[in-house]
Design a protein around this motif. Structure first.
Motif, PDB file in Angstrom:
ATOM      1  N   ASP A 130       0.842  -1.195   0.000  1.00 44.82           N
ATOM      2  CA  ASP A 130       0.000   0.000   0.000  1.00 44.82           C
ATOM      3  C   ASP A 130       0.876   1.245   0.000  1.00 44.82           C
ATOM      4  OD1 ASP A 130      -3.164   0.456   0.761  1.00 44.82           O
ATOM      5  OD2 ASP A 130      -1.906   2.166   1.283  1.00 44.82           O
ATOM      6  N   SER A 131       0.358   2.297  -0.631  1.00 49.56           N
ATOM      7  CA  SER A 131       1.135   3.543  -0.707  1.00 49.56           C
ATOM      8  C   SER A 131       1.291   4.198   0.669  1.00 49.56           C
ATOM      9  CB  SER A 131       0.469   4.523  -1.671  1.00 49.56           C
ATOM     10  OG  SER A 131      -0.873   4.692  -1.330  1.00 49.56           O
ATOM     11  N   TYR A 132       0.480   3.754   1.636  1.00 52.79           N
ATOM     12  CA  TYR A 132       0.564   4.210   3.023  1.00 52.79           C
ATOM     13  C   TYR A 132       1.986   4.043   3.604  1.00 52.79           C
ATOM     14  CZ  TYR A 132      -1.234   3.563   7.946  1.00 52.79           C
ATOM     15  OH  TYR A 132      -1.509   3.612   9.284  1.00 52.79           O
ATOM     16  N   PHE A 133       2.654   2.946   3.288  1.00 56.10           N
ATOM     17  CA  PHE A 133       3.942   2.640   3.917  1.00 56.10           C
ATOM     18  C   PHE A 133       5.098   3.336   3.179  1.00 56.10           C
ATOM     19  CE2 PHE A 133       0.964  -0.904   4.570  1.00 56.10           C
ATOM     20  CZ  PHE A 133       0.766  -0.701   5.932  1.00 56.10           C
ATOM     21  N   SER A 134       6.268   3.445   3.851  1.00 49.85           N
ATOM     22  CA  SER A 134       7.341   4.321   3.339  1.00 49.85           C
ATOM     23  C   SER A 134       8.020   3.835   2.052  1.00 49.85           C
ATOM     24  CB  SER A 134       8.447   4.471   4.390  1.00 49.85           C
ATOM     25  OG  SER A 134       7.937   4.616   5.671  1.00 49.85           O
ATOM     26  N   GLY A 135       8.133   2.521   1.860  1.00 49.36           N
ATOM     27  CA  GLY A 135       8.988   1.965   0.795  1.00 49.36           C
ATOM     28  C   GLY A 135       8.750   2.581  -0.571  1.00 49.36           C
ATOM     29  N   THR A 136       7.473   2.630  -0.987  1.00 48.65           N
ATOM     30  CA  THR A 136       7.215   3.142  -2.339  1.00 48.65           C
ATOM     31  C   THR A 136       7.367   4.667  -2.390  1.00 48.65           C
ATOM     32  OG1 THR A 136       4.832   3.204  -1.918  1.00 48.65           O
ATOM     33  CG2 THR A 136       5.708   1.205  -2.963  1.00 48.65           C
ATOM     34  N   LYS A 137       7.223   5.331  -1.256  1.00 49.03           N
ATOM     35  CA  LYS A 137       7.436   6.787  -1.224  1.00 49.03           C
ATOM     36  C   LYS A 137       8.921   7.086  -1.444  1.00 49.03           C
ATOM     37  CE  LYS A 137       3.869   7.355   2.407  1.00 49.03           C
ATOM     38  NZ  LYS A 137       2.653   7.761   1.727  1.00 49.03           N
ATOM     39  N   LEU A 138       9.754   6.283  -0.812  1.00 50.17           N
ATOM     40  CA  LEU A 138      11.205   6.435  -0.983  1.00 50.17           C
ATOM     41  C   LEU A 138      11.592   6.174  -2.447  1.00 50.17           C
ATOM     42  CD1 LEU A 138      14.206   6.503  -0.273  1.00 50.17           C
ATOM     43  CD2 LEU A 138      13.920   4.396   1.015  1.00 50.17           C
TER      44      LEU A 138
END
Ligand code: ADP
Length: 496
Positions: free
Chosen positions: A133-141
């Motif tokens: 989910d886009s909620y968690f940091s990994g894909t934001k990083l």
């Protein structure tokens, strides 16, 4: 131990605060600043990392000045923070290369879809305890590395660092000496293997993130470096993400303790012990606060998107009330509802249903229904939604929940708390202190500093009121089966 005070940094989504506690857990001072929200595009939410650091520093200095407490009397600092929010900064200059991407931001939906398409969902669930989910940091990083010119090359050359808000604050407060985080924050990145407590190479490679960017992960009650004020070094001895800090503040070091924070949304966490259990019922598994002698503590977590927000909707959009607190009297004034339900699926349905397309609905309106009944049904929906998550927790953990600890703004509503106890058939325990999240961070720090023992922290939390179930079995069963029926009707999944 002669130092008498503990400081909590409470860096939240909408505000940044510093709170001083004395060694009895009483609040001696609070300083707070509102945090600017940036919405550059639909679905995007950003914060300025430098504002976060400067506000934390200002509130820290202000609270010391206002209370007149000497920094020499501060035993330690504990940090609790909004979770998942992602910062990337330049290792040499300490300057962020992009704004902080906030947990609410969903710009990385496509990256998530690609990961799902690549078949990573079972892996993510098994090793991180999360869902993709886009909620968690990994894909934001990953998004920052993909979209800021030159970022990936610099990252590969070891010149960029990543952190959640705790890491960022510690890095700045220690002048770049410490690049660290704790287990609870690491477990929200979707990059951390919560079975073996290590960064996960498979996920780092799937997202093309160099390991050199990542902070060292420590137990939540340990030495994270120190903050210098007037030439005095105050150690940072506690770090935890906000929901885990609240669980800890509620006494959630002990297996079987469950808490619900009734804020804008509702966040339920259950300490499920030292053995990893992957949810089969729409919850996530995450790391609870760790202690040196207890490095692995797992929590089951369920989020309800619309909790107190439905009360804001009554106030701002429906204009049925002027203030949230009016709802309590209104609920008490009218007789029990019959077959009237408000399903506040205003942002889809969260745990345990996960139906992003569901929309809110009101069921069971008859000619005698007026605004007071709609208000009461909206309040009661918080309790029904909580019961849905508690049931999922009981199924996953295989154990009944024997008491629910509560906090957050809407937990001040005594009608709601009694109704919650009635529909759950479980006592609801409301503490005196409302700043339970900050207290949890202070407790982590106070333990390491030797201000408190585990026995002490268990007695710091004082009970305000225990609500005991009073509803008869038949009424409880009928009311809840009515709720499950309207939830079935509200879901879009499996409908043609
Ligand atoms: P957050 O930390 O998410 O901003 P808070 O813990 O401050 O939330 O709680 C605020 C929320 O609680 C608001 O959504 C508000 O509508 C709701 N709320 C506050 N007081 C009451 C009350 N007495 N009854 C019902 N809801 C309330």
């Amino acid at each position: 131990m002669n130092k008498k005070f503990i400081i909590a940094f409470d860096q939240g989504t909408t505000s940044t605060r510093t709170i001083i506690f004395d060694n009895q857990g009483n609040i001696q001072g609070v300083s707070q600043k509102e945090l600017t929200q940036y919405y550059p595009e639909s679905g995007w939410v950003e914060h300025d990392p430098n504002q976060i650091y400067n506000d934390q520093k200002d509130t820290f200095e202000t609270v010391l000045k206002d209370t007149g407490i000497s920094p020499e009397d501060i035993a330690a600092i504990g940090i609790t923070n909004q979770r998942e929010t992602t910062v990337v900064w330049d290792k040499e200059t300490g300057e962020p290369i992009y704004n902080a991407i906030v947990w609410l931001d969903n710009r990385t939906k496509d990256i998530c879809n690609k990961l799902k398409h690549d078949g990573l969902e079972p892996y993510v669930r098994e090793y991180t305890g999360l869902v993709i989910d886009s909620y968690f940091s990994g894909t934001k990083l990953k998004w920052i590395l993909d979209n800021v010119p030159g970022a990936r090359e610099k990252a590969k050359a070891g010149k960029l660092l990543f952190g959640t808000i705790d890491s960022w604050l510690i890095y700045k407060f220690t002048n770049g000496k410490q690049h660290v985080t704790d287990h609870t924050n690491a477990s929200r990145t979707m990059l951390y293997n919560i079975k073996d407590l290590k960064w996960d190479d498979t996920l780092l490679s799937a997202l093309d993130i160099p390991k050199s960017m990542l902070p060292e992960v420590k137990t939540s009650s340990s030495d994270f470096g120190s903050v210098t004020y007037n030439n005095i070094n105050i150690p940072v001895y506690g770090v935890a993400g906000d929901q885990q800090a609240a669980l800890f503040g509620q006494g959630g070091l002990v297996e079987g303790i469950a808490k619900n924070t009734y804020g804008t949304g509702c966040f339920l966490l259950l300490n499920n012990g030292k053995d990893y259990v992957a949810s089969k019922n729409g919850l996530i598994t995450t790391l609870a606060c760790s202690l040196p002698e207890q490095p692995k503590n797992y929590a089951l977590e369920g989020s309800i998107f619309i909790g107190g927000a439905s009360i804001q909707w009554l106030r701002d959009k429906m204009q049925l009330i002027n203030e949230a607190k009016e709802t309590e009297q209104i609920c008490n004034d009218i007789p029990p509802l019959k077959d009237l339900y408000v399903v506040p699926a205003f942002a889809g349905l969260g745990a345990p249903y996960w139906d992003g397309n569901a929309k809110g609905a009101i069921y069971g309106i008859t000619l005698d229904i007026g605004k007071k009944e709609i208000i009461k049904a909206t309040v009661e929906a918080l309790a029904y939604q909580t019961k849905d998550v508690i049931k999922a927790m009981e199924e996953d953990s295989g154990k009944p929940i024997t008491v629910l600890k509560v906090d957050g703004g809407a937990s001040s509503n005594t009608y709601l708390m009694q109704f919650q106890s009635d529909v759950l058939n479980v006592p609801v325990d409301r503490p005196k202190i409302i700043e339970i999240t900050a207290l949890g961070a202070a407790m982590l720090a106070g333990l390491k500093a030797g201000v408190w023992t585990k026995q002490d922290i268990a007695s710091i939390r004082e009970i305000d009121q225990i609500f005991k179930p009073e509803m008869d079995v038949k009424t409880r069963t009928e009311k809840y089966s009515g709720w499950l029926d309207v939830i079935r009707r509200t879901q879009t999944i499996n409908k043609a």
